[in-house]
Motif scaffolding. Structure first.
Motif, PDB file in Angstrom:
ATOM      1  N   PRO A   5      24.690  28.323  35.396  1.00 13.07           N
ATOM      2  CA  PRO A   5      23.117  28.757  34.938  1.00 13.07           C
ATOM      3  C   PRO A   5      22.752  30.140  35.466  1.00 13.07           C
ATOM      4  CG  PRO A   5      23.339  26.468  35.587  1.00 13.07           C
ATOM      5  CD  PRO A   5      24.665  26.941  35.787  1.00 13.07           C
ATOM      6  N   HIS A   6      21.973  30.702  34.836  1.00 12.51           N
ATOM      7  CA  HIS A   6      21.637  32.159  35.220  1.00 12.51           C
ATOM      8  C   HIS A   6      20.925  32.324  36.462  1.00 12.51           C
ATOM      9  CE1 HIS A   6      22.648  34.110  31.424  1.00 12.51           C
ATOM     10  NE2 HIS A   6      21.821  33.274  30.794  1.00 12.51           N
ATOM     11  N   GLY A   7      20.552  31.154  37.065  1.00 14.35           N
ATOM     12  CA  GLY A   7      20.163  31.209  38.395  1.00 14.35           C
ATOM     13  C   GLY A   7      20.897  31.600  39.265  1.00 14.35           C
ATOM     14  N   SER A   8      22.339  31.467  39.194  1.00 15.61           N
ATOM     15  CA  SER A   8      23.228  31.778  40.064  1.00 15.61           C
ATOM     16  C   SER A   8      23.489  33.204  40.372  1.00 15.61           C
ATOM     17  CB  SER A   8      24.748  31.195  39.611  1.00 15.61           C
ATOM     18  OG  SER A   8      24.649  29.744  39.333  1.00 15.61           O
ATOM     19  N   TRP A   9      23.430  34.140  39.297  1.00 16.21           N
ATOM     20  CA  TRP A   9      23.664  35.437  39.410  1.00 16.21           C
ATOM     21  C   TRP A   9      22.325  36.019  39.896  1.00 16.21           C
ATOM     22  CZ3 TRP A   9      21.184  38.876  36.422  1.00 16.21           C
ATOM     23  CH2 TRP A   9      20.911  38.622  35.155  1.00 16.21           C
ATOM     24  N   LEU A  10      21.078  35.403  39.425  1.00 15.42           N
ATOM     25  CA  LEU A  10      19.936  35.917  39.845  1.00 15.42           C
ATOM     26  C   LEU A  10      19.428  35.600  41.228  1.00 15.42           C
ATOM     27  CD1 LEU A  10      17.808  34.618  36.660  1.00 15.42           C
ATOM     28  CD2 LEU A  10      18.662  37.090  37.471  1.00 15.42           C
ATOM     29  N   GLY A  11      20.435  34.399  41.785  1.00 16.08           N
ATOM     30  CA  GLY A  11      20.259  34.198  43.326  1.00 16.08           C
ATOM     31  C   GLY A  11      19.345  33.095  43.860  1.00 16.08           C
ATOM     32  N   THR A  12      18.812  32.612  42.855  1.00 16.74           N
ATOM     33  CA  THR A  12      17.491  31.401  42.749  1.00 16.74           C
ATOM     34  C   THR A  12      18.141  30.285  42.898  1.00 16.74           C
ATOM     35  OG1 THR A  12      17.195  31.661  40.713  1.00 16.74           O
ATOM     36  CG2 THR A  12      15.941  33.135  41.901  1.00 16.74           C
ATOM     37  N   TYR A  13      19.535  30.070  42.661  1.00 14.91           N
ATOM     38  CA  TYR A  13      20.211  28.550  42.207  1.00 14.91           C
ATOM     39  C   TYR A  13      19.980  27.628  43.514  1.00 14.91           C
ATOM     40  CZ  TYR A  13      23.916  25.154  41.550  1.00 14.91           C
ATOM     41  OH  TYR A  13      24.339  24.038  41.162  1.00 14.91           O
ATOM     42  N   GLU A  14      19.330  26.572  43.374  1.00 12.80           N
ATOM     43  CA  GLU A  14      19.274  25.683  44.673  1.00 12.80           C
ATOM     44  C   GLU A  14      18.819  26.376  45.975  1.00 12.80           C
ATOM     45  OE1 GLU A  14      22.032  22.246  44.551  1.00 12.80           O
ATOM     46  OE2 GLU A  14      21.888  22.101  42.633  1.00 12.80           O
ATOM     47  N   SER A  15      17.825  27.039  45.855  1.00 14.10           N
ATOM     48  CA  SER A  15      17.429  27.974  47.092  1.00 14.10           C
ATOM     49  C   SER A  15      17.266  27.093  48.439  1.00 14.10           C
ATOM     50  CB  SER A  15      16.175  28.791  46.525  1.00 14.10           C
ATOM     51  OG  SER A  15      14.920  27.686  46.298  1.00 14.10           O
ATOM     52  N   HIS A  16      16.784  25.880  48.122  1.00 14.57           N
ATOM     53  CA  HIS A  16      16.632  24.787  49.295  1.00 14.57           C
ATOM     54  C   HIS A  16      18.120  24.765  49.956  1.00 14.57           C
ATOM     55  CE1 HIS A  16      17.066  22.487  45.670  1.00 14.57           C
ATOM     56  NE2 HIS A  16      17.260  21.288  46.304  1.00 14.57           N
ATOM     57  N   VAL A  17      18.863  24.634  49.014  1.00  8.62           N
ATOM     58  CA  VAL A  17      20.517  24.196  49.563  1.00  8.62           C
ATOM     59  C   VAL A  17      20.764  25.491  50.261  1.00  8.62           C
ATOM     60  CG1 VAL A  17      22.543  23.326  49.056  1.00  8.62           C
ATOM     61  CG2 VAL A  17      20.485  22.303  47.816  1.00  8.62           C
ATOM     62  N   GLN A  18      20.578  26.622  49.604  1.00  9.06           N
ATOM     63  CA  GLN A  18      21.037  27.801  50.215  1.00  9.06           C
ATOM     64  C   GLN A  18      20.427  28.210  51.615  1.00  9.06           C
ATOM     65  OE1 GLN A  18      21.060  31.435  47.848  1.00  9.06           O
ATOM     66  NE2 GLN A  18      20.461  30.376  46.317  1.00  9.06           N
ATOM     67  N   ARG A  19      19.319  27.655  51.999  1.00 10.47           N
ATOM     68  CA  ARG A  19      18.580  27.711  53.390  1.00 10.47           C
ATOM     69  C   ARG A  19      19.153  26.699  54.174  1.00 10.47           C
ATOM     70  NH1 ARG A  19      13.835  27.959  49.937  1.00 10.47           N
ATOM     71  NH2 ARG A  19      13.473  25.988  50.116  1.00 10.47           N
ATOM     72  N   LEU A  20      19.597  25.564  53.670  1.00 15.83           N
ATOM     73  CA  LEU A  20      20.137  24.675  54.609  1.00 15.83           C
ATOM     74  C   LEU A  20      21.620  25.229  54.981  1.00 15.83           C
ATOM     75  CD1 LEU A  20      19.834  21.033  52.893  1.00 15.83           C
ATOM     76  CD2 LEU A  20      18.912  21.958  55.215  1.00 15.83           C
ATOM     77  N   PHE A  21      22.268  25.791  54.190  1.00 18.35           N
ATOM     78  CA  PHE A  21      23.754  26.276  54.529  1.00 18.35           C
ATOM     79  C   PHE A  21      23.401  27.435  55.375  1.00 18.35           C
ATOM     80  CE2 PHE A  21      25.637  24.218  51.030  1.00 18.35           C
ATOM     81  CZ  PHE A  21      26.981  24.519  51.086  1.00 18.35           C
ATOM     82  N   CYS A  22      22.586  28.274  55.305  1.00 13.34           N
ATOM     83  CA  CYS A  22      22.117  29.341  56.284  1.00 13.34           C
ATOM     84  C   CYS A  22      21.870  28.834  57.574  1.00 13.34           C
ATOM     85  CB  CYS A  22      21.093  30.280  55.734  1.00 13.34           C
ATOM     86  SG  CYS A  22      21.710  31.233  54.333  1.00 13.34           S
TER      87      CYS A  22
END
Length: 240
Positions: free
Chosen positions: A42-59
């Motif tokens: 999905p385009h959210g991947s290259w837009l950087g918005t994909y599953e932003s809550h999970v991205q925060r958990l990783f960080c």
């Protein structure tokens, strides 16, 4: 059609003009600047918005030097993020059985010069062997089933570690479309250890209950991050 849906459709129209094979720079988020194949997900991947809550958990949770398992790696968005966060002293093991996804995963690693990731063309399951895998309507929706159209190799997490295929992880992300409880069933030794964080997507109420019970019995501290009452997709954070 509701006004909100009309506005969403209008906003998305330009995205349809992006060639599927275009290599984009990720626009925002912790992977900003990484290279990504537009049509792989999905385009959210290259837009950087994909599953932003999970991205925060990783960080928040993945630290330099960590061993990370990305179980259900798909085309590698979270594999790339784990690679960045674990750094050159850490290592990521990306598990994905679907050939189409492995193709894009390998390309994303190559496009970004990633050297601390090992791809594993395996499905994590309750036991080591082989199983049938059904490709879903979308590349992220494949799952293990006796009626599957593809035969894949499986491995349990305990066998994976006991046989030296990968070392014990500090962090696991698991999203495997309904096979989560089977994967946990094959990980009793691993779940008995300490110093482990699991971010687990469970698909359906039955899977949610089974996984919650297994993690509770293994003495994990469990937090429900997304209540799947509406759509059946739950998200659990388990730490020990």
């Amino acid at each position: 059609m509701k006004l909100r849906e009309v506005l969403k459709t209008i906003i998305r129209l330009p995205l349809r003009l992006v060639p599927r094979d275009a290599v984009m720079r990720i626009r925002s988020g912790p992977l900003r600047g990484f290279r990504w194949i537009a049509g792989s997900a999905p385009h959210g991947s290259w837009l950087g918005t994909y599953e932003s809550h999970v991205q925060r958990l990783f960080c928040e949770r993945v630290k330099p030097g960590d061993i990370v398992f990305d179980i259900g790696a798909n085309v590698g968005f979270f594999t790339l993020l784990a690679s960045k966060l674990a750094g050159p002293t850490g290592h990521v093991y990306a598990f994905e059985p679907l050939p189409r996804n492995l193709h894009y995963l390998e390309r994303h690693l190559r496009l970004n010069g990633i050297t601390n990731v090992t791809m594993q063309p395996l499905a994590i399951a309750a036991a080591t062997g082989s199983a049938r895998f059904r490709s879903g309507q979308h590349a992220s929706m494949g799952y293990l089933t006796d009626a599957g159209d593809l035969e894949v190799s499986t491995v349990s997490l305990d066998d994976l570690i006991a046989n030296g295929i990968a070392p014990r992880p500090a962090f696991i992300k698991m999203d495997i479309e309904g096979a989560e409880s089977d994967a946990l069933r094959g990980a009793s030794s691993l779940l008995g250890s300490t110093g482990l964080t699991i971010v687990l997507s469970t698909h359906g109420y039955v899977q949610q209950e089974r996984c919650w019970s297994a993690l509770e019995q293994a003495k994990f501290r469990i937090e429900l991050l997304r209540d799947g009452a509406a759509d059946g997709d739950y998200l659990i954070l388990a730490t020990k």
